[in-house]
Enzyme design. Structure first.
Site, PDB file in Angstrom:
ATOM      1  N   ALA A  12     -55.418 -38.188 -10.621  1.00  0.00           N
ATOM      2  CA  ALA A  12     -55.058 -36.653 -11.577  1.00  0.00           C
ATOM      3  C   ALA A  12     -53.170 -37.125 -11.387  1.00  0.00           C
ATOM      4  CB  ALA A  12     -55.456 -35.722 -11.084  1.00  0.00           C
ATOM      5  N   GLY A  13     -52.581 -37.391 -10.042  1.00  0.00           N
ATOM      6  CA  GLY A  13     -51.448 -37.927  -9.620  1.00  0.00           C
ATOM      7  C   GLY A  13     -50.616 -38.900 -10.302  1.00  0.00           C
ATOM      8  N   ARG A  14     -49.023 -38.904 -10.256  1.00  0.00           N
ATOM      9  CA  ARG A  14     -48.369 -39.716 -11.015  1.00  0.00           C
ATOM     10  C   ARG A  14     -49.298 -41.150 -11.770  1.00  0.00           C
ATOM     11  NH1 ARG A  14     -45.159 -35.801  -9.351  1.00  0.00           N
ATOM     12  NH2 ARG A  14     -45.452 -36.253  -7.490  1.00  0.00           N
ATOM     13  N   MET A  15     -49.135 -41.551 -10.120  1.00  0.00           N
ATOM     14  CA  MET A  15     -50.069 -43.049  -9.505  1.00  0.00           C
ATOM     15  C   MET A  15     -51.046 -43.465  -9.964  1.00  0.00           C
ATOM     16  SD  MET A  15     -48.164 -44.962  -8.865  1.00  0.00           S
ATOM     17  CE  MET A  15     -49.037 -46.882  -8.468  1.00  0.00           C
ATOM     18  N   ALA A 115     -49.401 -50.618   1.820  1.00  0.00           N
ATOM     19  CA  ALA A 115     -48.238 -50.980   1.780  1.00  0.00           C
ATOM     20  C   ALA A 115     -46.982 -49.978   0.751  1.00  0.00           C
ATOM     21  CB  ALA A 115     -47.602 -52.275   0.474  1.00  0.00           C
ATOM     22  N   ASN A 117     -44.705 -50.179  -0.238  1.00  0.00           N
ATOM     23  CA  ASN A 117     -44.349 -49.951  -1.616  1.00  0.00           C
ATOM     24  C   ASN A 117     -45.055 -51.668  -2.323  1.00  0.00           C
ATOM     25  OD1 ASN A 117     -42.825 -51.295  -4.330  1.00  0.00           O
ATOM     26  ND2 ASN A 117     -41.309 -49.762  -3.189  1.00  0.00           N
ATOM     27  N   HIS A 148     -35.357 -41.013  -5.519  1.00  0.00           N
ATOM     28  CA  HIS A 148     -36.878 -40.164  -6.184  1.00  0.00           C
ATOM     29  C   HIS A 148     -36.778 -39.078  -7.323  1.00  0.00           C
ATOM     30  CE1 HIS A 148     -37.995 -43.103  -3.415  1.00  0.00           C
ATOM     31  NE2 HIS A 148     -39.159 -43.867  -3.999  1.00  0.00           N
ATOM     32  N   LYS A 152     -40.989 -36.191  -4.637  1.00  0.00           N
ATOM     33  CA  LYS A 152     -41.347 -37.027  -4.043  1.00  0.00           C
ATOM     34  C   LYS A 152     -41.705 -35.993  -2.535  1.00  0.00           C
ATOM     35  CE  LYS A 152     -40.876 -41.503  -1.510  1.00  0.00           C
ATOM     36  NZ  LYS A 152     -42.420 -41.483  -1.568  1.00  0.00           N
TER      37      LYS A 152
HETATM   38  P1  NAD Z   1     -48.910 -36.816  -6.552  1.00  0.00           P
HETATM   39  O1  NAD Z   1     -48.162 -35.958  -5.959  1.00  0.00           O
HETATM   40  O2  NAD Z   1     -48.521 -36.932  -8.049  1.00  0.00           O
HETATM   41  O3  NAD Z   1     -50.225 -37.586  -6.761  1.00  0.00           O
HETATM   42  C1  NAD Z   1     -51.547 -37.407  -5.595  1.00  0.00           C
HETATM   43  C2  NAD Z   1     -52.529 -37.037  -5.855  1.00  0.00           C
HETATM   44  O4  NAD Z   1     -53.560 -36.864  -4.515  1.00  0.00           O
HETATM   45  C3  NAD Z   1     -52.256 -35.680  -6.612  1.00  0.00           C
HETATM   46  O5  NAD Z   1     -52.913 -35.571  -7.417  1.00  0.00           O
HETATM   47  C4  NAD Z   1     -53.823 -34.852  -4.881  1.00  0.00           C
HETATM   48  O6  NAD Z   1     -53.878 -33.225  -6.303  1.00  0.00           O
HETATM   49  C5  NAD Z   1     -54.514 -35.538  -5.100  1.00  0.00           C
HETATM   50  N1  NAD Z   1     -54.348 -35.857  -3.243  1.00  0.00           N
HETATM   51  C6  NAD Z   1     -54.668 -35.029  -2.203  1.00  0.00           C
HETATM   52  N2  NAD Z   1     -55.990 -35.079  -1.696  1.00  0.00           N
HETATM   53  C7  NAD Z   1     -56.721 -35.987  -1.775  1.00  0.00           C
HETATM   54  C8  NAD Z   1     -57.776 -35.294  -1.899  1.00  0.00           C
HETATM   55  N3  NAD Z   1     -58.194 -35.145  -0.530  1.00  0.00           N
HETATM   56  N4  NAD Z   1     -58.514 -36.270  -2.757  1.00  0.00           N
HETATM   57  C9  NAD Z   1     -58.209 -36.786  -3.721  1.00  0.00           C
HETATM   58  N5  NAD Z   1     -56.931 -36.274  -4.293  1.00  0.00           N
HETATM   59  C10 NAD Z   1     -56.919 -36.203  -3.566  1.00  0.00           C
HETATM   60  O7  NAD Z   1     -47.810 -38.279  -5.630  1.00  0.00           O
HETATM   61  P2  NAD Z   1     -47.649 -39.911  -6.282  1.00  0.00           P
HETATM   62  O8  NAD Z   1     -46.269 -40.064  -7.277  1.00  0.00           O
HETATM   63  O9  NAD Z   1     -48.643 -40.389  -7.138  1.00  0.00           O
HETATM   64  O10 NAD Z   1     -47.417 -40.644  -5.137  1.00  0.00           O
HETATM   65  C11 NAD Z   1     -48.300 -40.600  -4.430  1.00  0.00           C
HETATM   66  C12 NAD Z   1     -48.452 -41.553  -3.275  1.00  0.00           C
HETATM   67  O11 NAD Z   1     -48.086 -42.828  -3.214  1.00  0.00           O
HETATM   68  C13 NAD Z   1     -46.769 -40.417  -2.074  1.00  0.00           C
HETATM   69  O12 NAD Z   1     -47.143 -40.688  -1.020  1.00  0.00           O
HETATM   70  C14 NAD Z   1     -46.514 -41.836  -2.789  1.00  0.00           C
HETATM   71  O13 NAD Z   1     -45.063 -41.758  -2.141  1.00  0.00           O
HETATM   72  C15 NAD Z   1     -46.949 -42.852  -2.747  1.00  0.00           C
HETATM   73  N6  NAD Z   1     -46.026 -43.983  -3.677  1.00  0.00           N
HETATM   74  C16 NAD Z   1     -46.367 -45.409  -2.950  1.00  0.00           C
HETATM   75  C17 NAD Z   1     -46.022 -46.541  -4.273  1.00  0.00           C
HETATM   76  C18 NAD Z   1     -46.254 -47.364  -3.568  1.00  0.00           C
HETATM   77  O14 NAD Z   1     -46.306 -49.171  -4.137  1.00  0.00           O
HETATM   78  N7  NAD Z   1     -46.812 -48.064  -2.482  1.00  0.00           N
HETATM   79  C19 NAD Z   1     -45.988 -45.899  -5.371  1.00  0.00           C
HETATM   80  C20 NAD Z   1     -45.781 -44.736  -5.665  1.00  0.00           C
HETATM   81  C21 NAD Z   1     -46.063 -43.611  -4.612  1.00  0.00           C
END
Ligand code: NAD
Length: 259
Positions: A12-15, A115, A117, A148, A152
Site C-alpha cells: 500500500a506504500g508509494r513503492m 540495495a 537504490n 526527497h 521520507k
Molecule cells: P511508504 O511509507 O509509502 O510505504 C511503506 C509501506 O510499508 C506502508 O504502507 C506501511 O504500512 C508498510 N509496512 C510497514 N510495515 C509493514 C509490515 N510489517 N508488513 C507489511 N507492510 C508494512 O514508503 P515508500 O516511499 O514506499 O518507501 C519504502 C521504503 O523503501 C523506504 O525505506 C524507502 O527509503 C525505500 N525506498 C527504496 C528505494 C530503492 O531503490 N531501494 C526506492 C524508493 C524507496
C-alpha cells in the site's frame, strides 16, 4: 520460462503500489500477494481498479518477496519470509547495523539482495563518483546532498550514505571515521578528509542525489535525478528475476544491473 510468483511487502506504500501495478502487467511475473500491515484499513480492497488482487496481511508461499516497507516492518516479516523459503529482494533503507546483521543471518537460509537504490542510473553514478574520488584524491572537499519528498523517514538517504561509502572506499578512508552526517553550530568548519551530508525534504521529489567535489576555484558535481519510481521498480524486478532459483546467500545489485 516459468512465471515467477512475487509477493509485494508494503504493497500500500508509494513503492509497493508502483511495483504491484507493474507486476500485474508484466508477463514474467504473477502476484502471489499484495501484503500490507495487519491493521491496515485497505485489507480486502483491490490493489488497482479492475484488478482481481486484494490487499492482504498474510504472506503466502511464493518464489520471491519484494520488500519496500520500514526497517521494523522488514524485520518483523523476516522470519515468515525465511519460513516460506522465498528469495528476498529488499529496497528498504535506514536499517541499523544490528538489523543488517539479521539480514545476513537470514541469508544463510534464503537468497537475499538488499540495495538502497535499485536504479541503473545510480549504479552508474557510483562508478562516476568512484572515478572522481580516486582521481581527485583525499584533499578535495566532498559533500553529498539528497533531496526527497516530504514523507521520507530516514536522513541522510540510504543512497546518500552508499555514495559516501563509495567515495571513502575510492580514497581508502574508513567511512565511519570521516562521515559528517549533519552540520550545525559554531564549530562546524570542515575536518580534513571529511565527507559531509545534507538532506532536503520537500514536495513530491522522487529522489535527487548530488556528490560535490570542491577544489579551490572550482567544483565538480555528479548528479542523479529519479524522475519516477519506475526507475526503482525496474531494478527491483530485475533483481527478483535474478534471485529466483539462486542458492541461499547475500547478493548485490551490481551482480544484476551490469553497466
Ligand atoms: P511508504 O511509507 O509509502 O510505504 C511503506 C509501506 O510499508 C506502508 O504502507 C506501511 O504500512 C508498510 N509496512 C510497514 N510495515 C509493514 C509490515 N510489517 N508488513 C507489511 N507492510 C508494512 O514508503 P515508500 O516511499 O514506499 O518507501 C519504502 C521504503 O523503501 C523506504 O525505506 C524507502 O527509503 C525505500 N525506498 C527504496 C528505494 C530503492 O531503490 N531501494 C526506492 C524508493 C524507496
Amino acid at each position: 520460462m516459468s512465471v515467477i510468483n512475487v509477493a509485494v511487502l508494503g504493497a500500500a506504500g508509494r513503492m509497493g503500489r508502483a511495483l504491484s501495478e507493474t507486476i500485474v502487467n508484466d508477463p514474467r511475473f504473477s502476484i502471489a500477494a499484495a501484503v500490507v500491515e495487519a491493521d491496515d484499513e485497505q485489507v480486502g480492497q483491490v490493489v488497482a481498479v479492475g484488478s482481481s488482487v486484494s490487499f492482504t496481511a498474510e504472506l503466502p508461499d511464493c518464489d520471491v518477496v519484494v520488500d519496500f516497507t520500514t526497517p521494523d516492518g522488514l524485520l518483523q516479516r523476516l522470519p515468515e519470509v525465511v519460513a516460506r523459503g522465498a528469495a528476498l529482494v529488499t529496497g528498504t533503507t535506514g536499517l541499523t547495523a544490528v538489523q543488517s546483521a539479521q539480514l545476513d543471518a537470514a541469508a544463510a537460509q534464503i537468497p537475499v539482495l538488499a540495495a538502497a537504490n535499485m536504479s541503473l542510473g545510480v549504479q552508474l553514478t557510483h562508478q562516476l563518483v568512484a572515478l572522481a574520488a580516486s582521481r581527485l584524491g583525499v584533499d578535495v572537499d566532498v559533500e553529498v546532498v539528497d533531496v526527497h519528498h516530504r514523507h521520507k523517514k530516514d536522513a541522510p538517504s540510504g543512497t546518500a550514505l552508499a555514495l559516501g561509502r563509495t567515495v571513502a572506499a575510492a580514497r581508502e578512508q574508513r567511512f565511519d571515521a570521516i562521515a559528517q552526517l549533519s552540520r550545525q553550530g559554531t564549530d562546524s568548519a570542515r575536518r580534513e578528509g571529511e565527507i559531509g551530508f545534507s538532506a532536503a525534504r520537500l514536495g513530491d521529489v522522487v529522489g535527487d542525489h548530488t556528490v560535490i567535489f570542491g577544489l579551490d576555484g572550482e567544483r565538480v558535481e555528479v548528479t542523479h535525478r529519479a524522475n519516477s519510481r519506475q526507475a526503482f521498480v525496474r531494478g527491483a524486478l530485475a533483481a527478483a528475476e535474478f534471485l529466483h532459483g539462486k542458492p541461499a546467500g547475500r547478493y548485490r545489485l551490481d551482480d544484476v544491473l551490469k553497466i
